[in-house]
Design an enzyme around this catalytic site. Structure first.
Site, PDB file in Angstrom:
ATOM      1  N   ARG A 312      46.666  45.793  39.822  1.00 27.83           N
ATOM      2  CA  ARG A 312      46.743  45.449  38.405  1.00 27.83           C
ATOM      3  C   ARG A 312      48.073  45.979  37.871  1.00 27.83           C
ATOM      4  O   ARG A 312      48.531  47.053  38.285  1.00 27.83           O
ATOM      5  CB  ARG A 312      45.594  46.094  37.612  1.00 27.83           C
ATOM      6  CG  ARG A 312      44.232  45.476  37.842  1.00 27.83           C
ATOM      7  CD  ARG A 312      44.137  44.059  37.251  1.00 27.83           C
ATOM      8  NE  ARG A 312      42.815  43.476  37.415  1.00 27.83           N
ATOM      9  CZ  ARG A 312      42.465  42.678  38.429  1.00 27.83           C
ATOM     10  NH1 ARG A 312      43.333  42.377  39.363  1.00 27.83           N
ATOM     11  NH2 ARG A 312      41.242  42.173  38.487  1.00 27.83           N
ATOM     12  N   GLU A 341      49.824  39.902  31.182  1.00 31.71           N
ATOM     13  CA  GLU A 341      50.012  38.655  31.931  1.00 31.71           C
ATOM     14  C   GLU A 341      49.782  37.485  30.993  1.00 31.71           C
ATOM     15  O   GLU A 341      48.733  37.449  30.354  1.00 31.71           O
ATOM     16  CB  GLU A 341      49.022  38.572  33.089  1.00 31.71           C
ATOM     17  CG  GLU A 341      49.389  39.493  34.219  1.00 31.71           C
ATOM     18  CD  GLU A 341      48.311  39.586  35.295  1.00 31.71           C
ATOM     19  OE1 GLU A 341      47.311  38.851  35.218  1.00 31.71           O
ATOM     20  OE2 GLU A 341      48.467  40.405  36.190  1.00 31.71           O
ATOM     21  N   HIS A 360      49.729  36.331  39.236  1.00 34.17           N
ATOM     22  CA  HIS A 360      48.372  36.775  39.583  1.00 34.17           C
ATOM     23  C   HIS A 360      47.633  35.680  40.376  1.00 34.17           C
ATOM     24  O   HIS A 360      46.617  35.154  39.924  1.00 34.17           O
ATOM     25  CB  HIS A 360      47.600  37.150  38.299  1.00 34.17           C
ATOM     26  CG  HIS A 360      46.417  38.045  38.579  1.00 34.17           C
ATOM     27  ND1 HIS A 360      45.979  38.998  37.697  1.00 34.17           N
ATOM     28  CD2 HIS A 360      45.571  38.132  39.625  1.00 34.17           C
ATOM     29  CE1 HIS A 360      44.915  39.619  38.185  1.00 34.17           C
ATOM     30  NE2 HIS A 360      44.653  39.105  39.365  1.00 34.17           N
TER      31      HIS A 360
HETATM   32  O1  LIG Z   1      40.118  41.094  40.752  1.00 29.04           O
HETATM   33  C1  LIG Z   1      40.348  40.225  41.583  1.00 29.04           C
HETATM   34  O2  LIG Z   1      39.656  40.057  42.585  1.00 29.04           O
HETATM   35  C2  LIG Z   1      41.482  39.296  41.391  1.00 29.04           C
HETATM   36  O3  LIG Z   1      42.468  39.841  40.623  1.00 29.04           O
HETATM   37  C3  LIG Z   1      40.989  37.994  40.812  1.00 29.04           C
HETATM   38  O4  LIG Z   1      40.604  38.165  39.506  1.00 29.04           O
END
Ligand SMILES: O=C(O)[C@H](O)CO
Length: 396
Positions: A312, A341, A360
């Site tokens: 993240r 994002e 992402h």
């Molecule tokens: O958290 C996750 O698996 C990915 O970022 C997809 O949302």
């Protein structure tokens, strides 16, 4: 942009919008006779089936069977509106419809009184719908919030648990696909693929590879921060590249995984940062990991090192990263995630030439999205049937 393209591709592969009879188009041939029988009786059917080897590239998850039931008897699941660019993809809708009576947000908002009682689970796809106190208060029979994806940083786990509602995620479905993106970013950054593409399409046809040499991934040292499902899959891939693999986990040493891929545990993250040519972030975002990589940590990395983030955006202090890249404290960064994002168009990260950013897309494949839905369905069915829950997430 790439994510938009990926979903555009999905849409074109499954060119359908949310018609009420969508499931008919995906129904298993073996059950067509039952469907016809239901149709004759004017019953809105849902049919049990085993997922079996699906289109998920040989990877399958076992979704329990659901008995044949009239639609009104099936447990209700709240989902985003079907169709439209922000809707749940039609192929996922079809999977869900085999087990649940789907209630779209629109349907719910238009007829809250009746719908709220029917809803026993919420299917969260791409972080939506937003799960707030107001929504939870309006769903008296809610049992489970099934997140499609592993990261649950967008859910207030404590608040949800205070309502007696369980939260589940999909750690298995996402692992291979996200690890692939980690490798893709590492290779693309090391071998300067994006610059290479730009040079090829630029009007100047005289280009020399020696002017923009890359670095080798093979036999380099990779430091993985967060050896969970995804981190381990990255390590498996790195082994094939004969990389020296270091890892750091905040809480748990993984001895079995270490042995399987020949990884070395660094108790101190600092050691990993100092020794790695590539540092890959594959950990969850929690209050403890927020801005884990800041000025000090970047300063510990080699000036020739690359930072890759597939977790993240907020695990990196982005201002510190901008400075480190500008001043060449580290060589490069490759990010699939940012905070926020998308980044605002004038964000300083977008002005740098030693960075690659993708929107992402860690799980944006046809196969992963299907498997995430299957894993979420298995979780929801387990909660609703009082069975052991494959992937429950607990508040800390
Ligand atoms: O958290 C996750 O698996 C990915 O970022 C997809 O949302």
């Amino acid at each position: 942009m790439f994510r938009g393209r990926a979903f555009g591709l999905l849409k074109s592969l499954h060119l359908m919008d949310g018609q009420p009879n969508l499931a008919c188009k995906f129904i298993h041939p073996a059950i067509t006779s039952h469907v016809h029988h239901c149709q004759k009786r004017n019953v809105n059917y849902r049919q049990s089936y085993k997922t079996g080897p699906s289109s998920a590239g040989g990877r399958t998850l076992n979704v329990p069977q659901t008995k044949v039931m009239a639609e009104q008897e099936l447990p209700g699941v709240l989902i985003l509106d079907i169709g439209g660019i922000h809707g749940v993809l039609p192929n996922i809708v079809a999977l869900l419809q085999k087990h649940f009576r789907l209630i779209t947000m629109k349907e719910f908002l238009e007829n809250k009184k009746e719908m709220s009682k029917k809803i026993q689970s919420v299917f969260v796809f791409e972080r939506r719908p937003t799960i707030d106190q107001e929504l939870l208060e309006s769903l008296p029979n809610l049992k489970v919030i099934a997140n499609s994806g592993v990261g649950v940083d967008h859910l207030d786990l404590k608040m949800i648990s205070n309502f007696g509602v369980k939260v589940t995620n999909t750690p298995h479905a996402v692992a291979d696909t996200t690890a692939d993106i980690g490798m893709a970013l590492m290779l693309a950054s090391a071998r300067r693929l994006v610059e290479g593409c730009q040079i090829v399409i630029s009007p100047d046809t005289k280009y020399f590879a020696v002017d923009w040499l890359g670095v080798e991934v093979t036999r380099a040292t990779l430091g993985i921060i967060g050896m969970g499902n995804i981190g381990y899959k990255v390590a498996q891939r790195a082994k094939a590249f004969e990389m020296k693999i270091l890892y750091h986990n905040r809480n748990q040493r993984k001895k079995e995984e270490e042995q399987a891929v020949g990884a070395h545990y660094c108790e101190k993250m600092e050691d990993l940062l100092q020794q790695s040519d590539f540092v890959m972030l594959a950990l969850n975002l929690t209050p403890e990991t927020c801005k884990l990589i800041g000025k000090r940590e970047l300063g510990l990395m080699k000036p020739t090192a690359t930072l890759i983030n597939i977790s993240r955006g907020a695990v990196i202090d982005q201002d510190a990263l901008v400075e480190a890249l500008q001043k060449k404290v580290i060589m490069a960064a490759a990010l699939d995630v940012t905070d926020p994002e998308p980044l605002p168009r004038d964000h300083p990260l977008l002005k740098l030439n030693n960075i690659i950013i993708t929107p992402h897309i860690g799980t944006a494949t046809v196969q992963a999205i299907r498997m995430m839905a299957e894993e979420a369905i298995a979780n929801m069915l387990a909660v609703l049937n009082g069975q052991p829950i494959p992937s429950e997430v607990f508040p800390k």
